[in-house]
Design a protein around this motif. Structure first.
Motif, PDB file in Angstrom:
ATOM      1  N   GLU A  58      -0.381   0.967 -22.765  1.00 36.27           N
ATOM      2  CA  GLU A  58      -0.754  -0.011 -21.752  1.00 36.27           C
ATOM      3  C   GLU A  58      -1.095  -1.337 -22.412  1.00 36.27           C
ATOM      4  OE1 GLU A  58      -3.755   1.477 -19.062  1.00 36.27           O
ATOM      5  OE2 GLU A  58      -2.885   3.473 -19.101  1.00 36.27           O
ATOM      6  N   THR A  59      -0.930  -2.421 -21.659  1.00 36.23           N
ATOM      7  CA  THR A  59      -1.277  -3.761 -22.137  1.00 36.23           C
ATOM      8  C   THR A  59      -2.236  -4.392 -21.128  1.00 36.23           C
ATOM      9  OG1 THR A  59       0.469  -4.947 -20.944  1.00 36.23           O
ATOM     10  CG2 THR A  59       1.069  -3.977 -23.086  1.00 36.23           C
ATOM     11  N   PRO A  60      -2.869  -5.499 -21.479  1.00 38.24           N
ATOM     12  CA  PRO A  60      -3.732  -6.174 -20.502  1.00 38.24           C
ATOM     13  C   PRO A  60      -2.962  -6.637 -19.258  1.00 38.24           C
ATOM     14  CG  PRO A  60      -4.230  -6.959 -22.708  1.00 38.24           C
ATOM     15  CD  PRO A  60      -2.987  -6.092 -22.806  1.00 38.24           C
ATOM     16  N   ARG A  61      -1.662  -6.833 -19.388  1.00 37.53           N
ATOM     17  CA  ARG A  61      -0.859  -7.292 -18.249  1.00 37.53           C
ATOM     18  C   ARG A  61      -0.232  -6.148 -17.451  1.00 37.53           C
ATOM     19  NH1 ARG A  61       0.235 -13.088 -18.490  1.00 37.53           N
ATOM     20  NH2 ARG A  61       1.617 -12.667 -16.746  1.00 37.53           N
ATOM     21  N   HIS A  62      -0.193  -4.950 -18.014  1.00 32.21           N
ATOM     22  CA  HIS A  62       0.390  -3.798 -17.323  1.00 32.21           C
ATOM     23  C   HIS A  62      -0.411  -2.560 -17.692  1.00 32.21           C
ATOM     24  CE1 HIS A  62       4.139  -1.089 -16.552  1.00 32.21           C
ATOM     25  NE2 HIS A  62       3.265  -1.024 -15.568  1.00 32.21           N
ATOM     26  N   HIS A  63      -1.199  -2.087 -16.734  1.00 35.16           N
ATOM     27  CA  HIS A  63      -2.076  -0.963 -17.031  1.00 35.16           C
ATOM     28  C   HIS A  63      -2.445  -0.209 -15.759  1.00 35.16           C
ATOM     29  CE1 HIS A  63      -5.552  -3.190 -15.458  1.00 35.16           C
ATOM     30  NE2 HIS A  63      -4.961  -4.234 -16.002  1.00 35.16           N
ATOM     31  N   ARG A  64      -2.947   0.985 -15.971  1.00 36.43           N
ATOM     32  CA  ARG A  64      -3.439   1.793 -14.866  1.00 36.43           C
ATOM     33  C   ARG A  64      -4.801   1.245 -14.449  1.00 36.43           C
ATOM     34  NH1 ARG A  64      -4.592   8.206 -14.705  1.00 36.43           N
ATOM     35  NH2 ARG A  64      -5.219   8.250 -12.515  1.00 36.43           N
ATOM     36  N   GLN A  77      -0.121  12.026  -0.232  1.00 31.91           N
ATOM     37  CA  GLN A  77      -0.020  12.384  -1.643  1.00 31.91           C
ATOM     38  C   GLN A  77      -0.880  11.442  -2.481  1.00 31.91           C
ATOM     39  OE1 GLN A  77       3.952  12.582  -3.155  1.00 31.91           O
ATOM     40  NE2 GLN A  77       3.282  13.015  -5.232  1.00 31.91           N
ATOM     41  N   VAL A  78      -1.730  12.008  -3.322  1.00 35.88           N
ATOM     42  CA  VAL A  78      -2.566  11.222  -4.230  1.00 35.88           C
ATOM     43  C   VAL A  78      -1.731  10.862  -5.452  1.00 35.88           C
ATOM     44  CG1 VAL A  78      -4.645  11.217  -5.652  1.00 35.88           C
ATOM     45  CG2 VAL A  78      -4.670  12.339  -3.416  1.00 35.88           C
ATOM     46  N   CYS A  79      -1.736   9.580  -5.796  1.00 39.02           N
ATOM     47  CA  CYS A  79      -0.922   9.074  -6.903  1.00 39.02           C
ATOM     48  C   CYS A  79      -1.760   8.165  -7.802  1.00 39.02           C
ATOM     49  CB  CYS A  79       0.244   8.238  -6.370  1.00 39.02           C
ATOM     50  SG  CYS A  79       1.313   9.049  -5.198  1.00 39.02           S
ATOM     51  N   GLN A  80      -1.348   8.050  -9.057  1.00 36.65           N
ATOM     52  CA  GLN A  80      -1.946   7.072  -9.964  1.00 36.65           C
ATOM     53  C   GLN A  80      -1.631   5.681  -9.440  1.00 36.65           C
ATOM     54  OE1 GLN A  80      -0.418   7.486 -13.935  1.00 36.65           O
ATOM     55  NE2 GLN A  80      -1.150   9.589 -14.150  1.00 36.65           N
ATOM     56  N   GLN A  81      -2.591   4.750  -9.627  1.00 38.54           N
ATOM     57  CA  GLN A  81      -2.347   3.364  -9.215  1.00 38.54           C
ATOM     58  C   GLN A  81      -2.325   2.471 -10.457  1.00 38.54           C
ATOM     59  OE1 GLN A  81      -3.151   0.894  -5.381  1.00 38.54           O
ATOM     60  NE2 GLN A  81      -5.102   1.401  -6.300  1.00 38.54           N
ATOM     61  N   TRP A  82      -1.299   1.652 -10.545  1.00 38.20           N
ATOM     62  CA  TRP A  82      -1.068   0.776 -11.681  1.00 38.20           C
ATOM     63  C   TRP A  82      -1.064  -0.680 -11.242  1.00 38.20           C
ATOM     64  CZ3 TRP A  82       0.303   2.194 -16.834  1.00 38.20           C
ATOM     65  CH2 TRP A  82       0.261   3.561 -17.072  1.00 38.20           C
ATOM     66  N   GLN A  83      -1.219  -1.576 -12.226  1.00 37.50           N
ATOM     67  CA  GLN A  83      -1.205  -3.012 -11.974  1.00 37.50           C
ATOM     68  C   GLN A  83      -0.311  -3.718 -12.978  1.00 37.50           C
ATOM     69  OE1 GLN A  83      -4.725  -5.756 -11.150  1.00 37.50           O
ATOM     70  NE2 GLN A  83      -4.515  -5.960 -13.365  1.00 37.50           N
ATOM     71  N   GLY A  90      -1.788 -13.786  -9.981  1.00 39.05           N
ATOM     72  CA  GLY A  90      -0.872 -12.946  -9.203  1.00 39.05           C
ATOM     73  C   GLY A  90      -0.771 -11.535  -9.753  1.00 39.05           C
ATOM     74  N   ARG A  91      -0.844 -10.573  -8.839  1.00 39.59           N
ATOM     75  CA  ARG A  91      -0.821  -9.174  -9.238  1.00 39.59           C
ATOM     76  C   ARG A  91       0.114  -8.368  -8.353  1.00 39.59           C
ATOM     77  NH1 ARG A  91      -3.814 -11.507 -12.326  1.00 39.59           N
ATOM     78  NH2 ARG A  91      -5.756 -10.761 -13.246  1.00 39.59           N
ATOM     79  N   VAL A  92       0.587  -7.268  -8.907  1.00 34.89           N
ATOM     80  CA  VAL A  92       1.283  -6.233  -8.149  1.00 34.89           C
ATOM     81  C   VAL A  92       0.574  -4.931  -8.467  1.00 34.89           C
ATOM     82  CG1 VAL A  92       3.429  -4.937  -7.849  1.00 34.89           C
ATOM     83  CG2 VAL A  92       3.517  -7.408  -8.215  1.00 34.89           C
ATOM     84  N   TRP A  93       0.159  -4.223  -7.414  1.00 35.39           N
ATOM     85  CA  TRP A  93      -0.402  -2.886  -7.559  1.00 35.39           C
ATOM     86  C   TRP A  93       0.606  -1.918  -6.967  1.00 35.39           C
ATOM     87  CZ3 TRP A  93      -6.196  -2.921  -5.677  1.00 35.39           C
ATOM     88  CH2 TRP A  93      -6.950  -3.726  -6.533  1.00 35.39           C
ATOM     89  N   TYR A  94       0.756  -0.774  -7.613  1.00 38.16           N
ATOM     90  CA  TYR A  94       1.683   0.217  -7.075  1.00 38.16           C
ATOM     91  C   TYR A  94       1.196   1.624  -7.382  1.00 38.16           C
ATOM     92  CZ  TYR A  94       3.464   0.197 -11.887  1.00 38.16           C
ATOM     93  OH  TYR A  94       3.580   0.258 -13.256  1.00 38.16           O
ATOM     94  N   GLY A 111      -2.993 -14.313  -5.532  1.00 42.83           N
ATOM     95  CA  GLY A 111      -4.392 -14.359  -5.939  1.00 42.83           C
ATOM     96  C   GLY A 111      -4.869 -12.994  -6.381  1.00 42.83           C
ATOM     97  N   HIS A 112      -5.920 -12.992  -7.169  1.00 45.95           N
ATOM     98  CA  HIS A 112      -6.498 -11.744  -7.653  1.00 45.95           C
ATOM     99  C   HIS A 112      -6.994 -10.921  -6.476  1.00 45.95           C
ATOM    100  CE1 HIS A 112      -9.065  -9.086 -10.029  1.00 45.95           C
ATOM    101  NE2 HIS A 112      -8.326  -9.450 -11.056  1.00 45.95           N
ATOM    102  N   PRO A 113      -6.683  -9.609  -6.418  1.00 50.30           N
ATOM    103  CA  PRO A 113      -7.094  -8.779  -5.292  1.00 50.30           C
ATOM    104  C   PRO A 113      -8.611  -8.689  -5.151  1.00 50.30           C
ATOM    105  CG  PRO A 113      -5.692  -7.562  -6.824  1.00 50.30           C
ATOM    106  CD  PRO A 113      -5.942  -8.899  -7.419  1.00 50.30           C
ATOM    107  N   CYS A 114      -9.111  -8.814  -3.936  1.00 55.21           N
ATOM    108  CA  CYS A 114     -10.555  -8.742  -3.667  1.00 55.21           C
ATOM    109  C   CYS A 114     -11.139  -7.396  -4.004  1.00 55.21           C
ATOM    110  CB  CYS A 114     -10.837  -9.073  -2.206  1.00 55.21           C
ATOM    111  SG  CYS A 114     -10.416 -10.769  -1.786  1.00 55.21           S
ATOM    112  N   ALA A 115     -10.354  -6.334  -3.964  1.00 52.09           N
ATOM    113  CA  ALA A 115     -10.859  -4.976  -4.196  1.00 52.09           C
ATOM    114  C   ALA A 115     -11.455  -4.818  -5.586  1.00 52.09           C
ATOM    115  CB  ALA A 115      -9.753  -3.948  -4.002  1.00 52.09           C
ATOM    116  N   THR A 116     -11.074  -5.677  -6.546  1.00 55.48           N
ATOM    117  CA  THR A 116     -11.602  -5.547  -7.894  1.00 55.48           C
ATOM    118  C   THR A 116     -12.871  -6.363  -8.071  1.00 55.48           C
ATOM    119  OG1 THR A 116     -10.217  -7.359  -8.695  1.00 55.48           O
ATOM    120  CG2 THR A 116      -9.356  -5.111  -8.921  1.00 55.48           C
TER     121      THR A 116
END
Length: 118
Positions: A58-64, A77-83, A90-94, A111-116
């Motif tokens: 993982e990197t600071p730009r792509h990590h769980r 279905q429960v799944c791992q969430q990545w960013q 700007g972010r993408v969560w999946y 913008g940075h997600p409020c959830a964090t």
């Protein structure tokens, strides 16, 4: 919602690659906004999700994501969430649906997600 005139036709994933789909309409809308702001970086994020959605290193730009955000649920279905950090804010969560070989985009935005926060 089914595709219609003028909609983008995303190619199906070739053998050995992951499908990339939107978990909801908000994620799709956010993706379009992100693509307008950072077209090349958004495309690179799509390629990463298609080819290496859970990197061994993982990197600071792509990590769980961590803590309560480390997992999410899609269609029961429960799944791992990545960013993937696409731009400074700007972010993408999946969600990583390993059983179906699909990355479900749950958030995309400029913008940075409020959830964090907090």
């Amino acid at each position: 919602m089914s595709a219609g005139r003028g909609d983008r036709a995303a190619p199906p994933a070739p053998e050995g690659q992951w499908e990339v789909r939107f978990a909801d309409a908000a994620a799709a809308k956010g993706w379009e906004c992100l693509a307008r702001q950072a077209r090349e970086n958004t495309y690179r994020a799509w390629i990463v999700m298609r080819t290496q959605p859970c990197p061994a290193t993982e990197t600071p730009r792509h990590h769980r994501l961590k803590g309560r955000l480390a997992h999410g649920t899609h269609r029961g279905q429960v799944c791992q969430q990545w960013q993937i950090e696409v731009t400074g804010g700007g972010r993408v969560w999946y969600l990583l649906d390993s059983d179906h070989g699909t990355c479900w985009i749950t958030f995309a935005g400029t913008g940075h997600p409020c959830a964090t926060d907090g």
